[in-house]
Design a protein around this motif. Structure first.
Motif, mmCIF file in Angstrom:
data_model
loop_
_atom_site.group_PDB
_atom_site.id
_atom_site.type_symbol
_atom_site.label_atom_id
_atom_site.label_comp_id
_atom_site.label_asym_id
_atom_site.label_seq_id
_atom_site.Cartn_x
_atom_site.Cartn_y
_atom_site.Cartn_z
ATOM 1 N N ARG A 88 0.839 -1.196 0.000
ATOM 2 C CA ARG A 88 0.000 0.000 0.000
ATOM 3 C C ARG A 88 0.871 1.242 0.000
ATOM 4 O O ARG A 88 1.867 1.309 0.707
ATOM 5 C CB ARG A 88 -0.937 0.002 1.216
ATOM 6 C CG ARG A 88 -1.923 -1.156 1.217
ATOM 7 C CD ARG A 88 -2.952 -1.019 2.304
ATOM 8 N NE ARG A 88 -3.953 -2.072 2.222
ATOM 9 C CZ ARG A 88 -5.075 -2.081 2.937
ATOM 10 N NH1 ARG A 88 -5.306 -1.103 3.798
ATOM 11 N NH2 ARG A 88 -5.941 -3.070 2.802
ATOM 12 N N GLN A 92 -3.309 5.240 -0.392
ATOM 13 C CA GLN A 92 -4.116 4.271 0.340
ATOM 14 C C GLN A 92 -4.038 4.490 1.845
ATOM 15 O O GLN A 92 -5.039 4.383 2.548
ATOM 16 C CB GLN A 92 -3.679 2.855 -0.015
ATOM 17 C CG GLN A 92 -4.089 2.430 -1.412
ATOM 18 C CD GLN A 92 -3.505 1.080 -1.773
ATOM 19 O OE1 GLN A 92 -2.320 0.984 -2.068
ATOM 20 N NE2 GLN A 92 -4.306 0.044 -1.737
ATOM 21 N N CYS A 95 -6.154 7.607 2.613
ATOM 22 C CA CYS A 95 -7.589 7.336 2.468
ATOM 23 C C CYS A 95 -8.120 6.504 3.630
ATOM 24 O O CYS A 95 -9.256 6.697 4.069
ATOM 25 C CB CYS A 95 -7.870 6.637 1.148
ATOM 26 S SG CYS A 95 -7.727 7.718 -0.299
ATOM 27 N N ASN A 245 -10.068 3.575 -3.683
ATOM 28 C CA ASN A 245 -9.589 4.505 -2.654
ATOM 29 C C ASN A 245 -10.626 5.574 -2.352
ATOM 30 O O ASN A 245 -10.862 5.927 -1.193
ATOM 31 C CB ASN A 245 -8.287 5.167 -3.107
ATOM 32 C CG ASN A 245 -7.095 4.249 -2.991
ATOM 33 O OD1 ASN A 245 -7.029 3.426 -2.083
ATOM 34 N ND2 ASN A 245 -6.153 4.363 -3.910
#
Length: 269
Positions: A88, A92, A95, A245
């Motif tokens: 990730r 990511q 988010c 996302n």
């Protein structure tokens, strides 16, 4: 005047975040920039919510990493759908972590308990969504579209299963329990966190089944959220800007708002 004990949670957060950031990079869970942002998030959480802030980020991260290996080989076939598998990155991490951190910051400056409840629900939603996906793809059996109830392929956004739904509910409840020993909110609003987090997961699935971008490979006809077969995929549903996302952050904020609203009714009416 602040004493050294006032800063102990922050020192603890720095040490724990550094260890986990290195571990996440070594085990290819996060990219280098993603690990730095994640570590900074944990430290800020300690500033805003003390030990509760550390635990509510760290425990789900560790559990998610452990459960991520559950049925890994059985999930590989379904991972063709998703645009963001493997390590990730910064986007990511932001988010998934920003909604809760924002709520913690508001709670810190306003001293209103409802925002701590909202923060817990935001984390719970993200963790539960991940576990619903992990267990649902590995052991879910029959999967149906959450809006049409028609059977769909496992792993496709918007699909739900009994196993995945139960895993989401358990993950939400576990997350809701974490801050209670360290104050911030109590048993009276525990249910609000569970309700907000779980409804956020359901909203995530509903958005995934409707407005989230879904593509079809022109070469093999596979439904996917990413490039496939080295061909330019064709958008057949949803909006290009609403990827996984974007849906995650909308669902996380929504879960936080729902939980905060329920908590406000419980505490102030």
């Amino acid at each position: 005047m602040p004493t050294i004990t006032d800063f102990i949670p922050i020192y603890t957060a720095v040490a724990v975040a550094a260890v986990l950031a290195v571990t996440a990079v070594v085990f290819r869970l996060l990219t280098y920039p993603g690990a730095i942002v994640a570590a900074a998030t944990v430290v800020l959480a300690a500033v805003f919510w003390g030990y509760a802030g550390i635990l509510i980020y760290i425990a789900p991260f560790i559990l998610n990493a452990v459960f991520g290996f559950v049925g890994k080989k059985r999930r590989q076939a379904e991972e063709k759908f998703h645009a963001h598998t493997g390590k990730r990155g910064v986007r990511q991490v932001i988010c998934n972590g920003a909604p809760a951190l924002i709520m913690m910051g508001i709670a810190f400056f306003t001293r209103l308990e409802v925002f701590y409840v909202a923060a817990a629900a935001a984390v719970a939603e993200g963790f539960a969504d991940s576990e619903a996906g992990d267990f649902g793809m590995a052991f879910g059996g029959k999967t149906v579209n959450i809006l049409t109830f028609k059977e769909c392929e496992r792993g496709l956004s918007g699909g739900v299963s009994v196993v995945g739904t139960v895993a989401a509910l358990v993950a939400v409840a576990v997350t809701a329990l974490l801050p209670i020993p360290f104050s911030g909110y109590g048993w009276a609003t525990f249910g609000a966190v569970v309700a907000g987090g779980f409804l956020g997961v359901m909203l995530d699935s509903a958005l995934g089944a409707s407005v989230q971008a879904l593509y079809r490979c022109p070469e093999c006809g596979t439904l996917t959220e990413k490039a496939y077969c080295h061909a330019e995929t064709q958008l057949i549903r949803g909006y290009k800007r609403l990827d996984n996302n974007a849906v995650n952050i909308i669902s996380s904020f929504s879960g936080a708002v729902i939980a905060g609203g329920i908590a406000a009714l419980i505490l102030y009416l």
